[in-house]
Scaffold this active site. Structure first.
Site, PDB file in Angstrom:
ATOM      1  CG  ASP A   1      40.023  31.991  34.069  1.00  0.00           C
ATOM      2  OD1 ASP A   1      39.777  30.741  34.520  1.00  0.00           O
ATOM      3  OD2 ASP A   1      38.120  31.595  33.262  1.00  0.00           O
TER       4      ASP A   1
ATOM      5  CE1 TYR B   1      36.441  38.634  38.268  1.00  0.00           C
ATOM      6  CE2 TYR B   1      34.243  38.509  39.554  1.00  0.00           C
ATOM      7  CZ  TYR B   1      36.194  38.229  39.573  1.00  0.00           C
ATOM      8  OH  TYR B   1      36.502  37.246  39.658  1.00  0.00           O
TER       9      TYR B   1
END
EC number: 5.4.99.12
Length: 292
Positions: A52, A135
């Protein structure tokens, strides 16, 4: 057609995410422009995970298909040169210019950095051959030791100290295969079932929340972190997590934390002999789904 694997890293601060968007600066857009300049044709890029806006990547993986003649044209040095030139032109055109950033551009730095460009077999698929993505989300709370050098990849949560033990206990509920609809922005026709292999919550100088899964739905990582922060603040408890998993739906109102603290740390792939079978398995299960 020959296939090239591209391993890269980027600072997401000045990007509107990975995916190309008209009129906006994106990682895919910058990389595609550089590749198209060299190959003199439009280029289609497949990526392991669509990050994003504002999300960083310490190690991202993509692939492109080229013909035999084009393989001789592409090199890390040539691609990096074009990416650095583009980064240099950015300053002076946008209000985010600073003396440090100008110095970086003059020194050959850029906010996209290529690690390797390698030849792989057509069985390799940067997205579907992946076994997992990892992540890490970094948070600075009242008990953190702030490092201003790392300010661009930390969420500065200036409230009270978060309860790490409570967050760890809540995180255990999410491990394994579940329908993560409570944590995802679903896409029509796409599954929200994922296998969360790890969800570590550790405190060093800052808090690090590091999930690893076969894949992630859109906004899933930031929703996982947002839910854990609610527990750390004492607003929610472990029972709430059990409800999120047992009755998956969007009505739970799980908060989403800002993008700036999130970094894609790496993508794991099987041995070359398993690339094709892994891709077929993942494609059958998730075709059309966003990977964050």
């Amino acid at each position: 057609m020959p296939r090239l694997r591209i391993d890269l890293a980027y600072n997401g601060a000045y990007f509107h995410g990975w995916a190309a968007q008209p009129g906006l600066r994106t990682v895919e857009g910058e990389l595609s422009d550089a590749l198209s300049t060299i190959l003199r044709r439009p280029v289609s890029i497949t990526v392991a995970g669509r990050t994003d806006a504002g999300v960083h990547a310490r190690h991202q993986v993509a692939h492109i298909d080229v013909d035999e003649a084009e393989t001789e044209l592409l090199s890390v040095r040539r691609l990096q040169g074009l990416l650095t030139q583009s980064y240099s032109r950015l300053w002076g055109q946008e209000p985010i210019a600073s003396s440090l950033s100008k110095l970086e551009s003059r020194s050959g730095m850029a906010d996209i950095w290529l690690k390797t460009v390698t030849h792989v077999s057509p069985d390799f698929d940067a997205r579907f051959s992946a076994l997992s993505r990892r992540y890490c989300y970094r948070i600075a709370d009242a008990a953190s030791v702030i490092d201003p050098i790392e300010r661009s990849n930390i969420w500065w949560n200036t409230g009270a100290e978060l309860d790490i033990d409570a967050m760890r206990k809540a995180a255990e509920v999410l491990l394994g295969e579940h329908d993560f609809l409570s944590f995802c922005r679903p896409r029509e026709g796409a599954t929200t079932i994922r296998t969360l292999k790890e969800l570590a919550v550790e405190r060093g100088d800052v808090i690090e929340i590091c999930p690893q899964a076969d894949a992630f739905c859109h906004s899933m990582v930031r929703s996982l972190v947002g839910a854990l922060v609610e527990v750390g603040r004492g607003r929610r408890n472990r029972d709430w997590f059990i409800e999120l998993v047992s009755t998956p739906c969007r009505k739970h109102g799980v908060p989403i934390v800002p993008a700036r603290g999130l970094t894609l740390e790496g993508v794991e792939y099987p041995e070359e002999a398993q690339w094709a079978s892994r891709a077929a398995q993942a494609r059958n299960r998730r075709e059309g789904a966003h990977n964050l």
